[in-house]
Design an enzyme around this catalytic site. Structure first.
Site, PDB file in Angstrom:
ATOM      1  CG  ASP A  13       0.067   3.415   0.392  1.00 29.61           C
ATOM      2  OD1 ASP A  13      -0.127   3.142  -1.023  1.00 29.61           O
ATOM      3  OD2 ASP A  13      -0.062   2.353   1.199  1.00 29.61           O
ATOM      4  CG  ASP A  15      -5.467  -1.098   0.810  1.00 29.48           C
ATOM      5  OD1 ASP A  15      -6.152  -0.877   1.965  1.00 29.48           O
ATOM      6  OD2 ASP A  15      -5.649  -2.072   0.180  1.00 29.48           O
ATOM      7  CG  ASP A 210      -0.068   0.559   5.058  1.00 32.09           C
ATOM      8  OD1 ASP A 210       0.293   0.840   3.867  1.00 32.09           O
ATOM      9  OD2 ASP A 210      -0.360  -0.451   5.218  1.00 32.09           O
TER      10      ASP A 210
END
Length: 264
Positions: A13, A15, A210
């Site tokens: 991922d 961000d 995250d």
């Protein structure tokens, strides 16, 4: 910390994993450098449908992570690929979205139109208005297939949360009673496309993210081992309580590199 044997590739991922807003996460450049030295294939996968892979690659390069657009799979590109697979000769699409989604749909051979579309496609659109909502509702009720690039109801901005693509999809669903086909995480479609790009078996590729509700759940649904990095949204405590738990939890990308056996 749990270790993962047999890894040969990575899906990441962006961000909260590689950068946070305009700031690069400190060990992200060294992690990507290790991937390159080891010759491990990788893909950045993001639910963000507003920008193009070229724009993401330029942003990453400016942060000290020189990559090409071929390493970035956005939910917009995945949506275009989904359309191409369903309708190889192209068709007509009504798009609520920004440059990234519109470009991907046109590149897949589709004409953008409000009139008799085969598909209604809904991503992030910061100029969303009543007219667009009305057109989308009418076309879905007329039989166009309703597709969402990603289901995120909100996303962070510098001044706080803003509505995401899922918010617009929810309004259309409420008015029509029709649920969209979702392409982005946590559905497995985009993860599977990224896996095809790296050319490895699911058990050889770790999905790093995250967020438990998108990255980790999406990796799990696609059959990949998963790693939650604690530099973004989800916490260790949340992961330990989650129904779908990550394969490993690590404070940083450097810790993940050690756990998956990525050479220095």
């Amino acid at each position: 910390m749990t270790k993962l044997a047999g890894m040969r590739g990575v899906l990441l991922d962006l961000d909260g994993v590689v950068y946070e807003g305009r700031n690069v996460i400190p060990d992200a450049p060294s992690f990507l450098a290790r991937l390159r030295r080891a010759g491990w294939p990788f893909q950045f996968i993001t639910n963000n449908s507003s920008a193009t892979p070229e724009q993401f690659a330029d942003r990453l390069t400016a942060m000290g992570i020189p990559v090409g657009p071929e390493t970035v799979l956005t939910s917009a590109i995945a949506t275009g690929q989904y359309l191409k697979e369903r309708s190889p000769t192209g068709g007509r699409a009504y798009v609520i979205g920004e440059e990234g989604l519109k470009n991907a749909v046109m590149s897949a051979g589709f004409q953008l139109t409000e009139d008799r579309p085969d598909y209604v496609l809904v991503g992030l659109d910061r100029s969303f208005d009543y007219h667009k909502l009305t057109v989308a509702i009418r076309r879905v009720l007329e039989g166009a297939l309703f597709v969402g690039s990603n289901p995120d109801t909100t996303l962070p901005a510098e001044d706080g949360l803003i509505p995401g693509a899922g918010s617009f999809q929810a309004a259309i669903r409420a008015a029509t009673g029709v649920a969209p086909v979702i392409i982005g995480k946590p559905e497995p479609t985009m993860m599977t496309m990224a896996l095809q790009r790296v050319g490895l078996r699911p058990e050889e590729v770790v999905a790093i993210g995250d967020r438990l509700d998108t990255d980790i759940l999406g990796g799990y649904r696609a059959g990949l081992p998963t790693a939650l990095v604690l530099t973004g949204i989800s916490t260790r405590e949340e992961a330990e309580r989650a129904e779908v738990k990550p394969t490993l939890i690590a404070p940083t990308l450097t810790d993940i590199a050690h756990a998956i056996g990525l050479p220095a």
